[in-house]
Write an enzyme that holds these catalytic residues in place. Sequence first.
Site, PDB file in Angstrom:
ATOM      1  N   GLU A 146      -2.150   6.321   7.470  1.00  0.00           N
ATOM      2  CA  GLU A 146      -1.096   6.669   6.278  1.00  0.00           C
ATOM      3  C   GLU A 146      -1.967   8.067   5.474  1.00  0.00           C
ATOM      4  OE1 GLU A 146       0.908   4.825   2.241  1.00  0.00           O
ATOM      5  OE2 GLU A 146      -1.056   4.016   3.013  1.00  0.00           O
ATOM      6  N   ASP A 206       2.334   7.405  -6.037  1.00  0.00           N
ATOM      7  CA  ASP A 206       1.988   6.439  -6.718  1.00  0.00           C
ATOM      8  C   ASP A 206       0.692   5.824  -6.437  1.00  0.00           C
ATOM      9  OD1 ASP A 206       3.717   5.995  -4.407  1.00  0.00           O
ATOM     10  OD2 ASP A 206       4.290   3.984  -5.203  1.00  0.00           O
TER      11      ASP A 206
END
Length: 594
Positions: free
Chosen positions: A509, A326
């Site tokens: 991340e 996403d």
Amino acid sequence: MRPSAAAPLAARLLLPGLLLLGLLPLAVPAPGATTTPVPATMQARLSRPSPQPLPPDQAWPQLFAAVQEARLFADQKHFADAVPRRDPASIEGAYLAARNSAGFDLRRFVLDNFALPAEPEPMPVEHHAGLRAHIDALWPRLVRHSPRPDAHDSLLPLPCPYVVPGGRFRELYYWDSYFTMLGLVESGQNTLSRQMLGDFAHLIDAWGHVPNGNRSYYLSRSQPPLFSHMVELEARDDPQVAVAYLPQLRREHAFWMEGGAGLAPGQAMRRVVRMTDGSLLNRYWDDRDAPRPESFVQDRLTAAAAARPAAGVYRDLRAGAESGWDFSSRWLDDPMRLDTIRTTDIVPVDLNSLLHHLEATIAAACTRSGDRACAREYRAMADARAGAIQRYLWQPQGWYADYDWRRGVVRPALTAAALFPLYAGIATPGRAHRTATAVRAQLLRPGGLVTTTVDSGQQWDAPNAWAPLQWVAVAGLRRYGEEALAHEVAATFTGNVQALFAREHKLVEKYDADGALQGGGGGEYPLQDGFGWTNGVVLKLFAVYPDLEHVSTRPEAAESGSTGADAGGTGAGVSILPALGRRSHVPALAPGPP
């Protein structure tokens, strides 16, 4: 159950605790024995998920919308994670009564009626020169335990401790956790890894599936189904562990296949698509068609820009969140416009490869338990899915790809998801080699494997490299003897991680793979550090390729792009980003089927 002699002591000690918590069946059959019937109480629990708590946007809808639209907080997830100090209905009523009063202060009202989460802060870890030592010190900082959340909290209870990704991600996440668990095992944190498996089994027992994360607002969707991989990881020394988790494995499969039995060719229901030849494949979905609470304003703006009803856009955005990607041009008609998202019209190659693994895992566990009928049923499903993947999810240009089931065409883009059939062992050798050739030519960059070839500004597009996809690539390529490319992917990505660590002393991340030696960008929120799955994948890659760990991480070397040897080295210079083409001497895994 009698664990094998090779089973770790921690795993043996933990099993009785999981039995008491209701996380494992009460009896595990010995090899060759018939399956012990599941007790009636557990059958009832497996057939009736708990009533779902209302997410914040439904529990206090008008106040929630007002706060998010006013953008009181920079991150929309911040208020979604806030905990009401009293009954949400009474807070909503008080808001409706006061909102039009002279001098009403919305921020003051929120502060008076909600406990807000702490702002994310950098991980306070003592300085360690080496990346492995730093990661080992990080794990305790990322552990949470929430057996009894506060009343009205959106957090769902979990019986055992677990590792969160870090930053704004304060809860357990489904697909993140498998890659985190890989690293926990490499760090010797076997008990914590097994406890996390128990938490996921608990989620299946409680809710009928593994939600995106343990929040009420995540219950309407899942994430890439990696529970069977978690079971496989924990069964590495004792195959009977997979038998113990058969009820949860089968329940996970039932969730993904719900609605498929009555479909005619060319129809879809929830997460199942009946292909034109009658075979069943799957898609991503979400049971709600409203803005995501954690991205409320962003979703409204995206839907407002679209040339179709908002409900369909919301559903596709949510399905994109279920995919874990996403967002990405992979789901878009126009790669530069998020409002053209069509996730639910796409049969993804990664999802179906993972579901093949789930079916094969169930079949193997049923065989071990002595349930031959179950084994035949799930093996037939796995074989049928593998055949359908070959028929529908192959791009003639030379790689595995997604399929647009509404338009009846294979999507043209090459993405890192093309490597999932190799990871699952269901690629043919010829197609595996062609896919590897395309990946080397189009996706391999100086800092790792990019997700797609498109630089759209979305975080699951170029130039970003994500840790889980690096591991899938390396494991899948090695399975088919593509050792040189597997090592190059591992070397370029870990070199990128090492360089940023040397300069900023943290793991993040996602990473920019284009050689900038920095964290990645794009998406709906700032770059997060911690970071669970990066930690896990780096340690797993070091285990496969020990040579990659012995790279200096001095900041001046990171800035220049090369280093001297570590203390135990030869003194020769070692590049943080090794030249492409370097070959590993680690033996290849067993090849997949022809």
